[in-house]
Design an enzyme around this catalytic site. Structure first.
Site, mmCIF file in Angstrom:
data_model
loop_
_atom_site.group_PDB
_atom_site.id
_atom_site.type_symbol
_atom_site.label_atom_id
_atom_site.label_comp_id
_atom_site.label_asym_id
_atom_site.label_seq_id
_atom_site.Cartn_x
_atom_site.Cartn_y
_atom_site.Cartn_z
ATOM 1 N N GLU A 216 -0.964 -8.461 5.104
ATOM 2 C CA GLU A 216 -0.662 -8.845 6.550
ATOM 3 C C GLU A 216 -2.037 -8.867 7.315
ATOM 4 O OE1 GLU A 216 -0.404 -6.030 5.088
ATOM 5 O OE2 GLU A 216 -0.876 -4.569 6.401
ATOM 6 N N CYS B 14 0.844 -1.315 -0.149
ATOM 7 C CA CYS B 14 0.149 -0.041 0.055
ATOM 8 C C CYS B 14 0.914 1.360 -0.125
ATOM 9 C CB CYS B 14 -1.134 0.040 1.175
ATOM 10 S SG CYS B 14 -2.414 0.951 0.834
ATOM 11 N N HIS C 150 -3.154 -5.167 1.349
ATOM 12 C CA HIS C 150 -2.640 -5.415 2.744
ATOM 13 C C HIS C 150 -2.700 -6.728 2.997
ATOM 14 C CE1 HIS C 150 -2.261 -1.371 4.713
ATOM 15 N NE2 HIS C 150 -3.346 -1.205 3.729
#
Ligand code: GLN
Length: 202
Positions: free
Chosen positions: A179, A86, A177
């Site tokens: 994660e 990002c 994202h």
């Protein structure tokens, strides 16, 4: 052997990235030690680097001020893997279309910040990614999209016909994202595919 990973920790999902790379490493029988990077001097000892999201203007200011930016450039020049997500992708581009972001030019792409507009500010989408067998649950949060793509850049995924994951040499950048879900396949792709970072997958 232990993989030394660094998460640039001036902003963003630091612990989530640390957990994701630890999970991906464990699946390969590799122990991962994670160091948080807020100052210069730590990146040179890292085998792998993560650059989280956040606000690209803020991250840009801090990595330059702290002297981390040239270390990230040297890391990539040495062929070591880097995953940028990002705002991290925005920082690595050649042009963020925003003077407040002093880009590192490590991905030969231009980006448009906050490209999905207010209506679709944040959303999750099943994303087909080159190198993954099944769609990845991609979480987009005020995400950028990639505009122009240089000839050395491989587009790994598109959404609405716009590139949202790219690879150039040892660098992978995603507009989303990875994660934020328990699925660590993007971290796997970035760091453990083809025995990256000089660590053998036992
Ligand atoms: N909107 C942010 C920017 O333009 C990026 C958002 C994110 O990293 N989730 O810098």
């Amino acid at each position: 052997m232990t993989l030394q990973a660094g998460v640039v920790a001036v902003q963003g999902d630091v612990s989530e990235h640390a957990e994701a790379i630890e999970r991906a490493g464990a699946a390969h029988g590799t122990e991962t030690s994670v160091v948080e990077i807020r100052e210069s001097g730590l990146v040179p000892d890292c085998d792998a680097l993560l650059l989280p999201g956040g606000e690209s203007t803020t991250i840009s200011r801090l990595v330059h001020r702290e002297g981390i930016a040239p270390e990230i450039e040297a890391h990539v020049a040495a062929g070591k893997p880097l995953l940028a997500t990002c705002a991290g992708l925005i920082l690595l581009s050649t042009d963020a279309n925003d003077d407040r972001v002093d880009t590192l030019d490590l991905l030969d792409v231009t980006v448009e910040r906050n490209a999905f507009g207010r209506q679709r500010d944040s959303f999750e989408a099943p994303l087909d990614v080159i190198g993954l067998d099944d769609p990845f649950p991609a979480v987009f949060i005020r995400a950028p999209v990639v505009g122009s793509v240089g000839e050395d850049v491989e587009v790994l995924a598109t959404w609405d016909d716009r590139p949202v994951a790219v690879r150039q040499g040892p660098v992978i950048g995603t507009a989303f994202h990875p994660e934020l879900t328990p699925d660590s396949r993007i971290h796997d792709l970035a760091f453990f595919d083809d025995v990256k970072a000089g660590v053998s997958s036992v």
